[in-house]
Write an enzyme that holds these catalytic residues in place. Structure first.
Site, PDB file in Angstrom:
ATOM      1  N   SER A  17     107.051 -30.989  48.684  1.00 47.54           N
ATOM      2  CA  SER A  17     107.218 -29.441  48.865  1.00 47.54           C
ATOM      3  C   SER A  17     106.902 -28.443  47.773  1.00 47.54           C
ATOM      4  O   SER A  17     107.594 -28.872  46.786  1.00 47.54           O
ATOM      5  CB  SER A  17     108.479 -29.166  49.570  1.00 47.54           C
ATOM      6  OG  SER A  17     108.605 -27.778  49.667  1.00 47.54           O
ATOM      7  N   HIS A  41     103.198 -30.111  51.438  1.00 50.30           N
ATOM      8  CA  HIS A  41     104.148 -29.180  52.414  1.00 50.30           C
ATOM      9  C   HIS A  41     104.312 -27.651  51.514  1.00 50.30           C
ATOM     10  O   HIS A  41     104.508 -27.949  50.333  1.00 50.30           O
ATOM     11  CB  HIS A  41     105.350 -29.887  52.480  1.00 50.30           C
ATOM     12  CG  HIS A  41     106.250 -29.436  53.433  1.00 50.30           C
ATOM     13  ND1 HIS A  41     106.019 -29.378  54.794  1.00 50.30           N
ATOM     14  CD2 HIS A  41     107.429 -28.392  52.990  1.00 50.30           C
ATOM     15  CE1 HIS A  41     107.186 -28.670  55.212  1.00 50.30           C
ATOM     16  NE2 HIS A  41     107.840 -28.044  54.597  1.00 50.30           N
ATOM     17  N   ASP A  43     105.892 -24.161  52.049  1.00 49.01           N
ATOM     18  CA  ASP A  43     106.637 -23.372  52.838  1.00 49.01           C
ATOM     19  C   ASP A  43     106.499 -21.906  52.815  1.00 49.01           C
ATOM     20  O   ASP A  43     106.435 -21.056  51.756  1.00 49.01           O
ATOM     21  CB  ASP A  43     108.208 -23.702  52.143  1.00 49.01           C
ATOM     22  CG  ASP A  43     108.620 -24.989  52.294  1.00 49.01           C
ATOM     23  OD1 ASP A  43     108.555 -25.535  53.445  1.00 49.01           O
ATOM     24  OD2 ASP A  43     108.887 -25.692  51.453  1.00 49.01           O
ATOM     25  N   MET A  45     107.888 -18.334  53.920  1.00 53.11           N
ATOM     26  CA  MET A  45     109.072 -17.580  54.422  1.00 53.11           C
ATOM     27  C   MET A  45     108.840 -16.112  54.408  1.00 53.11           C
ATOM     28  O   MET A  45     108.275 -15.661  53.097  1.00 53.11           O
ATOM     29  CB  MET A  45     110.144 -18.023  53.403  1.00 53.11           C
ATOM     30  CG  MET A  45     110.516 -19.544  53.069  1.00 53.11           C
ATOM     31  SD  MET A  45     111.932 -19.692  51.980  1.00 53.11           S
ATOM     32  CE  MET A  45     111.654 -21.649  51.836  1.00 53.11           C
ATOM     33  N   HIS A  74     104.280 -24.619  56.731  1.00 54.37           N
ATOM     34  CA  HIS A  74     105.773 -24.799  57.526  1.00 54.37           C
ATOM     35  C   HIS A  74     106.231 -23.233  57.514  1.00 54.37           C
ATOM     36  O   HIS A  74     106.383 -22.696  56.546  1.00 54.37           O
ATOM     37  CB  HIS A  74     106.898 -25.718  56.722  1.00 54.37           C
ATOM     38  CG  HIS A  74     108.116 -25.578  57.449  1.00 54.37           C
ATOM     39  ND1 HIS A  74     109.157 -26.144  56.717  1.00 54.37           N
ATOM     40  CD2 HIS A  74     108.726 -25.071  58.415  1.00 54.37           C
ATOM     41  CE1 HIS A  74     110.449 -25.816  57.275  1.00 54.37           C
ATOM     42  NE2 HIS A  74     109.931 -25.244  58.278  1.00 54.37           N
ATOM     43  N   MET A 145     114.639 -30.201  60.562  1.00 53.77           N
ATOM     44  CA  MET A 145     115.295 -29.497  59.506  1.00 53.77           C
ATOM     45  C   MET A 145     116.480 -30.493  59.223  1.00 53.77           C
ATOM     46  O   MET A 145     117.432 -30.615  60.064  1.00 53.77           O
ATOM     47  CB  MET A 145     115.459 -28.200  59.549  1.00 53.77           C
ATOM     48  CG  MET A 145     114.375 -27.309  59.597  1.00 53.77           C
ATOM     49  SD  MET A 145     113.103 -27.298  58.111  1.00 53.77           S
ATOM     50  CE  MET A 145     114.351 -27.151  56.915  1.00 53.77           C
ATOM     51  N   ASP A 183     112.738 -32.717  56.479  1.00 54.11           N
ATOM     52  CA  ASP A 183     112.573 -31.758  55.417  1.00 54.11           C
ATOM     53  C   ASP A 183     113.971 -31.442  55.077  1.00 54.11           C
ATOM     54  O   ASP A 183     114.798 -30.683  55.920  1.00 54.11           O
ATOM     55  CB  ASP A 183     111.891 -30.659  56.040  1.00 54.11           C
ATOM     56  CG  ASP A 183     111.393 -29.531  55.071  1.00 54.11           C
ATOM     57  OD1 ASP A 183     111.805 -29.505  53.690  1.00 54.11           O
ATOM     58  OD2 ASP A 183     110.852 -28.562  55.390  1.00 54.11           O
ATOM     59  N   GLY A 205     111.259 -31.625  47.997  1.00 53.95           N
ATOM     60  CA  GLY A 205     110.707 -30.684  47.047  1.00 53.95           C
ATOM     61  C   GLY A 205     111.661 -31.013  45.640  1.00 53.95           C
ATOM     62  O   GLY A 205     110.997 -31.302  44.517  1.00 53.95           O
TER      63      GLY A 205
HETATM   64  C1  DX5 Z   1     113.463 -25.542  52.969  1.00 51.51           C
HETATM   65  C2  DX5 Z   1     112.293 -26.144  53.059  1.00 51.51           C
HETATM   66  C3  DX5 Z   1     111.814 -27.362  52.234  1.00 51.51           C
HETATM   67  C4  DX5 Z   1     112.301 -27.313  50.806  1.00 51.51           C
HETATM   68  C5  DX5 Z   1     112.998 -28.453  50.939  1.00 51.51           C
HETATM   69  O1  DX5 Z   1     113.531 -24.406  53.659  1.00 51.51           O
HETATM   70  O2  DX5 Z   1     111.518 -25.936  54.348  1.00 51.51           O
HETATM   71  O3  DX5 Z   1     110.660 -27.730  52.677  1.00 51.51           O
HETATM   72  O4  DX5 Z   1     111.192 -27.418  49.891  1.00 51.51           O
HETATM   73  O5  DX5 Z   1     113.614 -28.522  49.499  1.00 51.51           O
HETATM   74  P1  DX5 Z   1     114.392 -29.965  49.165  1.00 51.51           P
HETATM   75  O6  DX5 Z   1     113.586 -31.094  49.241  1.00 51.51           O
HETATM   76  O7  DX5 Z   1     114.768 -29.500  47.608  1.00 51.51           O
HETATM   77  O8  DX5 Z   1     115.840 -30.074  49.962  1.00 51.51           O
HETATM   78 ZN    ZN Z   2     109.699 -27.057  54.742  1.00 50.83          ZN
END
Ligand code: DX5
Ligand code: ZN
Length: 236
Positions: A17, A41, A43, A45, A74, A145, A183, A205
């Site tokens: 990620s 991946h 993200d 937001m 995502h 999630m 994730d 991530g």
């Molecule tokens: C969180 C994201 C993830 C995030 C995960 O909202 O959707 O993709 O990068 O991060 P880690 O692996 O650090 O929990």
């Molecule tokens: Zn994500």
């Protein structure tokens, strides 16, 4: 498009990620982990659906130019229907929307397929699996999630293991060859546990990009997931 579950179902897929990489050096960060990664991946937001902001289509388009890896997008946004076309145009291979963010999941999944991207649906920790049962025939991927979306580096919610187990059971019963992506809080231990529960796509991530050696961390995650996957092949 992402490869089908049928094509890749014999091994787990590692999805670093980019949320946890150094955003000033995204291209360099990708080079470091590319040999250990199956899919990137990304993200997205919007500060509404989740309390954080990341990046939009122009940045994704630049990422598209610096790597051949598939881009998994995502969408943690309100009104995802406004964003599927711009992100498809920017080079997304998959578009994953949250079931909590739209009243018209079927229409959206259909639009995503028409845009020649892989449709996926994401589900928050507090949302029951029942909310996505009717849409399963229309998507190729479910993102479960294992933290509340919005931030990297959060603690894994153990109860999501059982949710993944029930979802894999459901996909087998319905004869649907679904990618199950997990994730949030994925590391060597939780990756193996999620694989045993039935997941085949592991997003990570912090476990990769916050490590001293991200390539080695991704390789460790992959080895741990593969070992668990081998022991579990007859399940999925
Ligand atoms: C969180 C994201 C993830 C995030 C995960 O909202 O959707 O993709 O990068 O991060 P880690 O692996 O650090 O929990
Ligand atoms: Zn994500």
């Amino acid at each position: 498009m992402l490869p089908d579950f049928q094509e890749t179902g014999d091994r787990p897929l590692i999805c670093p990620s980019l949320l946890s990489c150094d955003f000033a050096r995204i291209a360099d960060e990708i080079v470091v982990i590319k040999d250990e990664a199956d899919i990137l991946h990304c993200d997205i937001m919007d500060g509404h659906f989740v309390p954080n902001l990341t990046f939009g289509p122009p940045v994704l388009a630049r990422i598209r130019e610096v790597t051949d890896l598939p881009l998994d997008v995502h969408l943690m946004v309100s009104h995802p229907e406004d964003w599927v076309q711009p992100f498809a145009k920017a080079g997304a291979d998959s578009l994953v929307f949250h079931i909590e963010s739209t009243a018209h999941g079927h229409r959206l999944a259909t639009q995503i397929r028409e845009l020649r991207c892989t449709p996926g649906v994401a589900i928050n920790p507090a949302t029951p699996l029942e909310a996505i049962v009717e849409i399963l025939p229309f998507v190729d991927m479910v993102l479960v999630m294992s933290v509340n979306p919005g931030f990297g580096g959060q603690r894994f919610i153990e109860e999501m293991l059982d949710k993944v187990k029930r979802l894999r059971q459901l996909s087998i019963e319905k004869g649907l060859p679904l990618h199950i992506q997990v994730d949030g809080g994925i590391n060597e231990r939780t990756a193996a546990e999620m694989v045993v529960a039935g997941a085949n796509m592991l997003v990570a991530g912090n476990a990769i990009f916050a490590a001293d050696d991200p390539a080695q961390a991704a390789a460790g995650l992959s080895a741990s997931a593969r070992a668990a996957y081998k022991a579990n092949l007859d399940l999925i």
